[in-house]
Design a protein around this motif. Structure first.
Motif, PDB file in Angstrom:
ATOM      1  N   VAL A 134      -4.125 -15.187  32.588  1.00  0.00           N
ATOM      2  CA  VAL A 134      -3.654 -14.431  33.615  1.00  0.00           C
ATOM      3  C   VAL A 134      -4.437 -13.159  33.763  1.00  0.00           C
ATOM      4  N   LEU A 135      -4.800 -12.481  32.577  1.00  0.00           N
ATOM      5  CA  LEU A 135      -5.279 -11.610  32.456  1.00  0.00           C
ATOM      6  C   LEU A 135      -6.419 -11.349  33.116  1.00  0.00           C
ATOM      7  N   ALA A 136      -7.255 -12.625  32.711  1.00  0.00           N
ATOM      8  CA  ALA A 136      -8.663 -12.819  33.257  1.00  0.00           C
ATOM      9  C   ALA A 136      -8.774 -12.896  34.606  1.00  0.00           C
ATOM     10  N   THR A 137      -7.777 -13.309  35.016  1.00  0.00           N
ATOM     11  CA  THR A 137      -8.063 -13.597  37.027  1.00  0.00           C
ATOM     12  C   THR A 137      -7.787 -13.065  37.466  1.00  0.00           C
ATOM     13  N   LEU A 138      -6.986 -11.845  36.660  1.00  0.00           N
ATOM     14  CA  LEU A 138      -6.551 -10.989  37.404  1.00  0.00           C
ATOM     15  C   LEU A 138      -7.873  -9.602  37.278  1.00  0.00           C
ATOM     16  N   LEU A 139      -8.503  -9.580  36.166  1.00  0.00           N
ATOM     17  CA  LEU A 139     -10.233  -9.105  36.009  1.00  0.00           C
ATOM     18  C   LEU A 139     -10.689  -9.836  36.369  1.00  0.00           C
ATOM     19  N   SER A 140     -11.342 -11.205  37.084  1.00  0.00           N
ATOM     20  CA  SER A 140     -12.091 -11.462  37.846  1.00  0.00           C
ATOM     21  C   SER A 140     -11.744 -10.844  39.476  1.00  0.00           C
ATOM     22  N   ALA A 141     -10.631 -10.949  40.054  1.00  0.00           N
ATOM     23  CA  ALA A 141     -10.219 -10.872  41.313  1.00  0.00           C
ATOM     24  C   ALA A 141     -10.617  -9.481  41.282  1.00  0.00           C
ATOM     25  N   ALA A 142     -10.507  -8.978  40.389  1.00  0.00           N
ATOM     26  CA  ALA A 142     -10.896  -7.206  40.800  1.00  0.00           C
ATOM     27  C   ALA A 142     -12.525  -7.343  40.450  1.00  0.00           C
ATOM     28  N   TYR A 143     -13.019  -7.920  39.656  1.00  0.00           N
ATOM     29  CA  TYR A 143     -14.899  -7.508  40.221  1.00  0.00           C
ATOM     30  C   TYR A 143     -15.044  -8.199  40.860  1.00  0.00           C
ATOM     31  N   LEU A 144     -14.538  -9.106  41.267  1.00  0.00           N
ATOM     32  CA  LEU A 144     -14.872 -10.555  42.934  1.00  0.00           C
ATOM     33  C   LEU A 144     -14.871  -9.217  44.028  1.00  0.00           C
ATOM     34  N   LEU A 145     -13.519  -8.514  44.268  1.00  0.00           N
ATOM     35  CA  LEU A 145     -12.951  -6.937  45.190  1.00  0.00           C
ATOM     36  C   LEU A 145     -14.959  -7.059  45.221  1.00  0.00           C
TER      37      LEU A 145
END
Length: 542
Positions: free
Chosen positions: A469-480
């Motif tokens: 879950v944490l990794a998904t949120l971080l991925s969304a942040a740097y992809l944004l």
């Protein structure tokens, strides 16, 4: 000999022959054997896929000499999935490189004035190196013994170093550093192979696994070998903190090279690592994978558990560190490269599930009645879905990043603000790959996260779900962080942005097809998670 068996050998020999042919041809026509090899790779993979999907392992003993004396090729579900990824990604990147020769690198030629040099686009060494690398990749995926696995890894490593060096002078330092890492990793793996042979008397993986299971007194030597090869292959995979070589190599490589390195090359080392853990060692030391009587001594079991938790801990660190560093990048290609560091972390989370000492009591847990083999199969299948999803999505992003850098002469995000309006198809491909890389629904990575999470819960490893879950949120942040500047059309005061000046006016339309096709595959393959798990059952050790 069946068509599938013929294809098994041809998958190695055809790209190798094409590499030799391209080295002898004039640079202007070298892309034609490359395109033919790409088409052949796709065609040759299909008979192997057909047989394995039918539930049979494809095996071939070259020259009629069976293991351990002869060269034994073997393709199970695990092999076929990586062969398929290589055929798809490698084929589309080959089309991109053939249609856009400048993406293959730069080389020095004599200038107009005597004694001067100038940089010339379209490096002539790309095609022999890439096709040699392709042959090495296929050799790793179909090798049935440890020695030919080592030979394939060496082919992949040395040709990949050459591909990195095809950039300008700033790439040569990255290539040299990569060379040292590749040689060190291979040396550790070769020492491990020597230790395994010393106690088993064979290089064949399946035969060695049987000897290991039958000789518990040799488990200490085998575990020592496992530690050595794990460290060596983790270097090649770039698991934090062994990742320092990856960023300059992947970000500084030519446009057509970066996707090959990230999507395919590091997968070869991961494939060997998982093959050695699951097929070579685990059947003789873990009741979760091998026979019920396969029990390791307490000290050996403790060492394996410690090693599995260390890998999972480093994987968690890689996810967080890679994501934070990606958020801090101001250039597009380094951002994508650091996202690879983060994504690598996912692939090491399942090791505690594999060797969890509590998983032998799953029937006592109220949340599941699944057996150990089903849980491990789900965790391994989820990990492979993440690996395959990463390969397709990352190839898309690197092709798109390289395309923009070739057009505008920069990959600085601030200088690329607003270019999305002029490259709608390219931005669409990047958006689809971003969905896959973040692991959002309808992507293959989402299927992988779901399978890995459910297996983690079934084995009592609830922390893995929190990490995902944490990794998904971080991925969304740097992809944004990656996508937002490209989509901005106006300043805060409403004035439209002026797009940067183009270094090149236009490129062939066919150049856009590979990233678009890969971006679409990122989403289409999201429905194949169950198929991946079923295919992995063919030839599985559990």
């Amino acid at each position: 000999m069946s068509p599938a068996q013929i294809s098994l050998g041809a998958l190695v020999l055809v790209p190798l022959s094409a590499a030799v042919l391209t080295a002898a041809l004039p640079p202007a026509v070298r892309h034609w054997p490359g395109l033919l090899a790409a088409l052949s790779g796709a065609v040759l993979t299909l008979p192997v896929l057909w047989v394995v999907q039918g539930g049979q392992v494809v095996e071939l003993s070259l020259g009629g000499h069976s293991a351990p004396l002869g060269i034994h090729l073997r393709a199970d579900g695990f092999s076929v999935l990586l062969l398929l990824l290589t055929a798809v990604v490698g084929g589309l990147v080959t089309v991109f490189a053939a249609a856009f020769p400048a993406s293959t690198g730069r080389h020095m030629v004599a200038g107009t004035q005597p004694g001067t040099l100038r940089w010339q686009p379209a490096h002539p060494a790309f095609w022999p190196l890439w096709l040699g690398c392709w042959s090495g990749l296929n050799a790793v995926f179909v090798a049935g013994d440890l020695f030919n696995t080592y030979v394939g890894l060496e082919m992949v490593g040395l040709t990949a170093v050459g591909l990195v060096a095809l950039g300008r002078t700033r790439s040569w330092e990255a290539a040299l550093r990569y060379l040292f890492i590749a040689v060190l990793g291979s040396l550790l793996f070769l020492i491990a192979v020597g230790l395994v042979v010393s106690v088993t008397g064979t290089l064949d993986i399946n035969q060695a696994a049987l000897v290991i299971a039958a000789t518990p007194d040799n488990h200490a030597v085998v575990v020592t070998a496992l530690i050595l090869l794990t460290v060596g292959l983790s270097l090649k995979v770039a698991l934090v903190p062994l990742h320092g070589w990856l960023i300059p190599a992947h970000a500084g490589s030519p446009t057509a090279v970066s996707p090959l390195l990230s999507a395919l090359v590091i997968k070869a080392s991961l494939f060997v690592l998982l093959r050695c853990w699951l097929w070579l060692v685990a059947p003789g030391m873990s009741t979760n994978v091998g026979a019920p009587e396969a029990v390791a001594a307490p000290a050996i079991a403790t060492t394996l558990a410690w090693l599995s938790w260390t890998l999972a801990g480093l994987g968690t660190l890689a996810i967080v560190f890679g994501a934070v560093m990606a958020l801090r990048q101001s250039r597009l290609k380094p951002l994508v490269a650091y996202s690879t560091v983060a994504q690598v972390g996912y692939w090491f989370l399942f090791f505690p599930v594999l060797l969890n000492p509590e998983s032998g009591r799953l029937e006592e847990l109220p949340v599941t009645t699944l057996g150990e083999d089903v849980v491990i199969a789900g965790a391994f299948g989820g990990t492979l879905c993440l690996v395959l999803g990463h390969g397709v999505a990352k190839a898309t992003l690197f092709l798109a990043a390289g395309y923009l850098k070739e057009i505008y002469g920069t990959d600085e995000l601030d200088q690329l603000r607003g270019v999305g309006r002029n490259h709608a198809g390219l931005v669409l491909a990047m958006g689809m790959s971003a969905i896959g890389l973040a692991g959002l629904p309808i992507s293959l990575s989402f299927s992988g996260k779901w399978l890995l999470s459910t297996s983690a819960i079934a084995s009592g490893q609830y922390w893995i779900v929190g990490v995902i879950v944490l990794a998904t949120l971080l991925s969304a942040a740097y992809l944004l962080r990656m996508m937002a500047p490209l989509l901005i059309e106006a300043e805060d005061d409403g004035h439209l942005l002026n797009p940067p000046e183009r270094r090149q006016s236009s490129l062939p339309v066919v150049v856009l097809l590979p990233p678009l096709a890969l971006g679409l595959l990122t989403l289409v393959t999201g429905f194949s998670g169950a198929w991946v798990v079923d295919l992995l059952e063919v030839g599985a050790p559990w």
